[in-house]
Write an enzyme that holds these catalytic residues in place. Structure first.
Site, short mmCIF file in Angstrom:
data_model
loop_
_atom_site.label_atom_id
_atom_site.label_comp_id
_atom_site.label_asym_id
_atom_site.label_seq_id
_atom_site.Cartn_x
_atom_site.Cartn_y
_atom_site.Cartn_z
N SER A 149 0.44 -5.06 0.61
CA SER A 149 1.41 -4.75 1.65
C SER A 149 2.35 -3.64 1.22
O SER A 149 2.65 -2.71 1.99
CB SER A 149 2.21 -6.00 2.02
OG SER A 149 3.12 -5.74 3.06
N ALA A 150 2.81 -3.70 -0.03
CA ALA A 150 3.71 -2.67 -0.55
C ALA A 150 3.01 -1.32 -0.63
O ALA A 150 3.58 -0.29 -0.23
CB ALA A 150 4.23 -3.08 -1.93
N TRP B 54 0.46 -0.34 1.09
CA TRP B 54 0.21 0.13 2.45
C TRP B 54 1.46 0.79 3.03
O TRP B 54 1.38 1.85 3.65
CB TRP B 54 -0.22 -1.04 3.33
CG TRP B 54 -0.43 -0.67 4.77
CD1 TRP B 54 -1.47 0.05 5.29
CD2 TRP B 54 0.42 -1.01 5.88
NE1 TRP B 54 -1.32 0.19 6.65
CE2 TRP B 54 -0.16 -0.45 7.04
CE3 TRP B 54 1.61 -1.72 6.00
CZ2 TRP B 54 0.41 -0.58 8.31
CZ3 TRP B 54 2.18 -1.85 7.26
CH2 TRP B 54 1.58 -1.29 8.39
N HIS B 55 2.61 0.19 2.82
CA HIS B 55 3.85 0.74 3.38
C HIS B 55 4.20 2.09 2.78
O HIS B 55 4.70 2.98 3.49
CB HIS B 55 5.02 -0.23 3.17
CG HIS B 55 5.07 -1.33 4.18
ND1 HIS B 55 4.43 -2.54 4.00
CD2 HIS B 55 5.67 -1.40 5.39
CE1 HIS B 55 4.65 -3.31 5.06
NE2 HIS B 55 5.39 -2.65 5.92
N GLY B 56 3.98 2.26 1.49
CA GLY B 56 4.33 3.54 0.88
C GLY B 56 4.44 3.44 -0.63
O GLY B 56 4.17 2.40 -1.23
#
Length: 453
Positions: free
Chosen positions: A346-347, A349-351
């Site tokens: 998730s991290a 994916w976010h950036g």
């Protein structure tokens, strides 16, 4: 005019324009027949208009992923596409440091994020359909039509959700072509979401104006009391939540107008899963004048976001389509450290900002912290809930103040800025979580050893 423009940032105004244009476009597309290829072409044109030549970033991974889908071993295709897509995502984010290219940021990054979900999602959809093609009595729905290359590109760039989400599967897009949806009236669904805007937009505009994020970056934050810092973090979280509440109210409305995520209520539809009662769905999918539900596209459960008892329930209620994507394609498919791996993905994916990894890393520890505490204070067998004193204490300390702290890390992004503010509140949440995390890791090892014996 300057006063009005000053109420929001330039990016917020652009997103507002994109959402309103997409809303109008969805009404027109529904009127002319809701064609998937036309919607994909429109999304591509909008992307080209907003980000210009930077569109090559997303075109690159779309082409690479489709090539892998065509050429790779079917059994291994999802893994290859997953790893390749995330490797590519990391590469384009760092490319501007080593190559004379523009940085992937803002709107370019958002498009890249959504297309990443769609590429990996459709790959798993195709693979699951292939694996279960011989099942006589399937317990869940699999892809009913294999897309052509052109249809894949249309899905990747479909304007609905391209700039803000929510994520939806290719099967949901196919289901939106159901002829009975042409006669179904989406007015009530759209109206209920626009009612939300009546309070979320004013609250966002007011709090965004009076409580700017930059205060947390300044030395002024050290000149106020610890309590005031916590209050300011809470207000920043209000800004963040109401921005998202407003954006997704419109984004969900666009999906609803196009019939994406609309199923017979009796089929018990779930977020991005679609109907889960397959017998009811088969009986009702061609019937008109029945109760329909948009649960498969509802990206927020606001009451749970605001009032749930714990971290897990609060996280599950937030950005539900991405949470379910992570659950389906990451959490359920890894064997060890599932929560930690899911939060890492998730991290990533976010950036690439440190704030994302700091926030999502602490989320994983918060889940463990909550598990340990909830075991120490079990649910009352008579009432079905934990003691009231505990719920009030836990909710208004660890749960709410914890979410607010994590939100500041997510928003500040830069490692220096996150440290600047988190140190002002003494890193209280990570320091609280670490002992519980270590304790949980130690007590889980003997259990695993016993199972292996």
């Amino acid at each position: 005019m300057e006063n009005i423009l000053g109420l929001m940032s330039k990016d917020d105004w652009i997103y507002t324009g994109l959402l309103l244009f997409s809303f109008g476009a969805s009404c027109y597309v529904r009127k002319i027949g809701n064609n998937i290829l036309a919607s994909g072409a429109l999304g591509f044109a909008m992307s080209l208009f907003i980000i210009g030549p930077k569109i090559v970033y997303s075109l690159g991974i779309c082409s690479i992923a489709i090539s892998i889908q065509l050429l790779a071993n079917k059994k291994s295709t999802p893994l290859y596409v997953f790893l390749t897509t995330f490797t590519y995502l990391m590469f384009v984010r760092f490319a501007h440091y080593i190559l004379p290219v523009n940085e992937v940021a803002s709107h370019t990054n958002v498009i890249q994020l959504i297309i990443t979900l769609r590429i990996i999602g459709i790959t798993f959809e195709e693979n699951d359909a292939w694996v279960h093609k011989s099942d006589e009595n399937p317990t869940k729905r699999y892809l009913t039509e294999l897309p052509t290359i052109l249809e894949k590109f249309a899905y990747f760039y479909h304007f609905c959700g391209l700039f803000t989400g929510p994520y939806y599967t290719y099967q949901m897009l196919i289901d939106s072509q159901n002829p009975i949806l042409k006669s179904w009236d989406p007015t009530l669904e759209v109206k209920s979401r626009f009612v939300r805007l009546l309070w979320s937009v004013p609250v966002f505009v007011i709090t965004n104006h009076y409580f700017p994020l930059d205060i947390l970056r300044s030395d002024a934050i050290w000149e106020v009391s610890f309590f005031t810092r916590l209050v300011y973090a809470a207000l920043i979280f209000v800004v963040f939540k109401t921005r998202v509440y407003s954006a997704w109210a419109i984004a969900e409305s666009i999906c609803v107008i196009l019939g994406i995520g609309i199923y017979p209520a009796a089929s018990n539809p779930k977020i991005i899963m679609g109907p889960t009662d397959l017998n009811a769905f088969d009986k009702l999918k061609t019937r008109e004048n029945i109760e329909m539900s948009s649960d498969a596209i509802v990206n927020l459960d606001i009451p749970k976001v605001e009032f749930s008892d714990g971290f897990r329930d609060g996280m599950k209620a937030w950005n539900r389509s991405v949470q379910t994507w992570l659950a389906l394609y990451v959490h359920s498919r890894v064997k060890v450290m599932r929560v930690e791996t899911t939060m890492l993905v998730s991290a990533v994916w976010h950036g690439t900002y440190a704030g994302y990894f700091m926030s999502f890393g602490v989320v994983a520890m918060c889940a463990i912290l909550e598990d340990v505490i909830f075991k120490l204070v079990p649910v009352d067998t008579e009432t079905g809930v934990r003691p009231k004193w505990f719920r009030i204490l836990y909710t208004h300390t660890i749960r709410c103040r914890g979410f607010e702290m994590l939100a500041t890390g997510f928003l500040l992004k830069n490692a220096y800025d996150v440290h600047h503010f988190w140190s002002s509140i003494y890193y209280w949440l990570p320091l609280l979580c670490i002992p519980f995390y270590i304790y949980s890791a130690k007590i889980s090892k003997p259990k695993k050893a016993q199972k292996s014996e």
